[in-house]
Write a protein that holds these residues in place. Structure first.
Motif, PDB file in Angstrom:
ATOM      1  N   GLU A  44       0.712  -1.291   0.175  1.00  0.00           N
ATOM      2  CA  GLU A  44      -0.101  -0.142  -0.277  1.00  0.00           C
ATOM      3  C   GLU A  44       0.982   1.234  -0.051  1.00  0.00           C
ATOM      4  O   GLU A  44       0.556   2.142  -0.768  1.00  0.00           O
ATOM      5  N   ILE A  45       1.991   1.150   0.805  1.00  0.00           N
ATOM      6  CA  ILE A  45       2.711   2.481   0.880  1.00  0.00           C
ATOM      7  C   ILE A  45       3.464   2.448  -0.300  1.00  0.00           C
ATOM      8  O   ILE A  45       3.617   3.628  -1.036  1.00  0.00           O
ATOM      9  N   ILE A  46       4.072   1.603  -1.022  1.00  0.00           N
ATOM     10  CA  ILE A  46       4.814   1.551  -2.162  1.00  0.00           C
ATOM     11  C   ILE A  46       3.903   2.330  -3.308  1.00  0.00           C
ATOM     12  O   ILE A  46       4.169   2.987  -4.085  1.00  0.00           O
ATOM     13  N   LEU A  91       3.360   8.477  -9.289  1.00  0.00           N
ATOM     14  CA  LEU A  91       3.481   7.614 -10.444  1.00  0.00           C
ATOM     15  C   LEU A  91       2.971   8.537 -11.789  1.00  0.00           C
ATOM     16  O   LEU A  91       2.879   8.002 -12.904  1.00  0.00           O
ATOM     17  N   HIS A  92       2.605   9.745 -11.571  1.00  0.00           N
ATOM     18  CA  HIS A  92       1.831  10.335 -12.726  1.00  0.00           C
ATOM     19  C   HIS A  92       2.727  10.846 -13.785  1.00  0.00           C
ATOM     20  O   HIS A  92       2.137  10.989 -14.960  1.00  0.00           O
ATOM     21  N   ASN A  93       3.846  10.760 -13.468  1.00  0.00           N
ATOM     22  CA  ASN A  93       5.057  11.156 -14.737  1.00  0.00           C
ATOM     23  C   ASN A  93       5.016   9.809 -15.569  1.00  0.00           C
ATOM     24  O   ASN A  93       5.579   9.806 -16.806  1.00  0.00           O
ATOM     25  N   VAL A  94       4.449   8.671 -15.217  1.00  0.00           N
ATOM     26  CA  VAL A  94       4.944   7.357 -15.971  1.00  0.00           C
ATOM     27  C   VAL A  94       3.505   6.728 -16.293  1.00  0.00           C
ATOM     28  O   VAL A  94       3.427   6.355 -17.497  1.00  0.00           O
ATOM     29  N   ILE A  95       2.609   6.971 -15.501  1.00  0.00           N
ATOM     30  CA  ILE A  95       1.379   6.173 -15.635  1.00  0.00           C
ATOM     31  C   ILE A  95       0.337   7.067 -16.789  1.00  0.00           C
ATOM     32  O   ILE A  95       0.311   8.130 -16.360  1.00  0.00           O
ATOM     33  N   GLY A 146       7.379   6.314  -0.902  1.00  0.00           N
ATOM     34  CA  GLY A 146       6.109   6.304  -0.268  1.00  0.00           C
ATOM     35  C   GLY A 146       5.827   6.739   1.104  1.00  0.00           C
ATOM     36  O   GLY A 146       4.796   7.159   1.079  1.00  0.00           O
ATOM     37  N   ILE A 147       6.835   6.381   1.922  1.00  0.00           N
ATOM     38  CA  ILE A 147       6.557   6.532   3.476  1.00  0.00           C
ATOM     39  C   ILE A 147       6.651   8.139   3.456  1.00  0.00           C
ATOM     40  O   ILE A 147       5.846   8.719   4.240  1.00  0.00           O
ATOM     41  N   ILE A 148       7.438   8.871   2.628  1.00  0.00           N
ATOM     42  CA  ILE A 148       7.491  10.268   2.624  1.00  0.00           C
ATOM     43  C   ILE A 148       6.169  10.687   2.564  1.00  0.00           C
ATOM     44  O   ILE A 148       5.563  11.708   3.021  1.00  0.00           O
ATOM     45  N   LYS A 149       5.547  10.388   1.265  1.00  0.00           N
ATOM     46  CA  LYS A 149       4.243  10.873   0.991  1.00  0.00           C
ATOM     47  C   LYS A 149       3.136  10.699   2.009  1.00  0.00           C
ATOM     48  O   LYS A 149       2.377  11.524   2.357  1.00  0.00           O
TER      49      LYS A 149
END
Length: 308
Positions: free
Chosen positions: A122-124, A129-133, A286-289
């Protein structure tokens, strides 16, 4: 008005321990920007202890304590507002994992959460990922660690499902992954990707980052399945010593990079993906976010209570 806040993430994996310090830039009426400030990686291979003996050795336990003391000082120097420390596969399975967590809390002043595979996935998956997906395409996100691999499927720009499997580089090196483990992962990927078209892989982890760098591929451009397979054959043709002396790999990378490549190739084969994007993000990001949004939410709730 511009506001810069500092947060830290500690990722205690099976192959290494990382401290990521990041700046979060806030501007009015704009989405926050996350920018890495510092990354410190210590090659403490906890999985080598745990997956064979079931416990973290006294030597590695002391190395962990020393690393956490150093991380505590570094966070203070950076002026970190808040931090989160997460331990994954090796610490989950170590019989003395909780005892070491308590010692670190007492001696280094750092609180560690031992998270399960679902929480890790979940964290990952919360990473940006908006620049990739692309919304019209589908993706299989693969984060390869020393003790486990987290798979997340994105469809129409959203998370469809995710799963953690006990298939990792350190486990593979020590030949403690069963045929059933591989079959379970294969069945899960095939079942959840069979109806998806134009599927690509998103690779996460230090090994795929290194493979991307070694390829000379431009940042943002994907690796091909053909290249990855050829590189896998090439790496296997070299001895451990040659991978260090001729390719310049660090000693703790020169062995795990081969099983990591095997896992990525397997995921490509099972899903039909022929491109691997490498955005260089993982659990620490993911932890930072997660930490930023939870901290901001708690502050907002407290403000609302006070104003009430």
């Amino acid at each position: 008005m511009l506001k810069i806040r500092k947060f830290a993430a500690i990722d205690i994996g099976s192959n290494a321990i990382r401290l990521l310090v990041a700046n979060v830039i806030e501007e009015e009426n704009k989405n926050p920007k996350f920018k890495k400030s510092s990354l410190v990686r210590v090659p403490i291979r906890l999985g080598q202890d745990v997956f064979i003996n079931g416990m973290i050795s006294r030597n590695n336990a002391q190395r962990m304590i020393n690393a956490m003391k150093s991380y505590r000082l570094l966070m203070d120097i950076h002026g970190v507002e808040n931090y989160m420390a997460c331990a994954t596969s090796a610490m989950r399975e170590a019989k003395n994992g909780q005892d070491i967590v308590e010692k670190i809390k007492k001696k280094a002043g750092i609180t560690i959460d031992i998270i399960d595979g679902k929480r890790e996935a979940e964290i990952i998956a919360s990473t940006d990922l908006h620049n990739v997906i692309e919304k019209e395409k589908d993706y299989l996100y693969v984060d390869v660690g020393g003790g486990s691999t987290e798979f997340t499927i994105f469809s129409n720009g959203k998370i469809k499902t995710s799963r953690s499997f006990k298939i990792g580089t350190v486990r593979l090196l020590n030949e403690i992954i069963t045929k059933e483990d591989w079959k379970d992962a294969e069945k899960w990927i095939k079942r959840n990707t069979k109806d998806l078209k134009r599927l690509s892989l998103i690779g996460s982890g230090g090994n795929i980052n290194k493979l991307h760098k070694m390829s000379g591929t431009a940042i943002g451009e994907p690796l091909s399945y053909i290249y990855l397979n050829a590189q896998y054959q090439f790496l296997q043709s070299l001895s451990y010593e040659e991978r260090i002396s001729e390719l310049g790999l660090n000693p703790d990378r020169a062995d795990v990079i081969i099983p990591a490549t095997q896992i990525y190739l397997s995921a490509c084969k099972w899903s039909g993906a022929r491109k691997i994007f490498v955005p260089k993000i993982g659990l620490a990001d993911g932890i930072i976010k997660t930490l930023f949004f939870e901290t901001s939410k708690n502050a907002e709730n407290a403000s609302n209570i006070l104003s009430f």
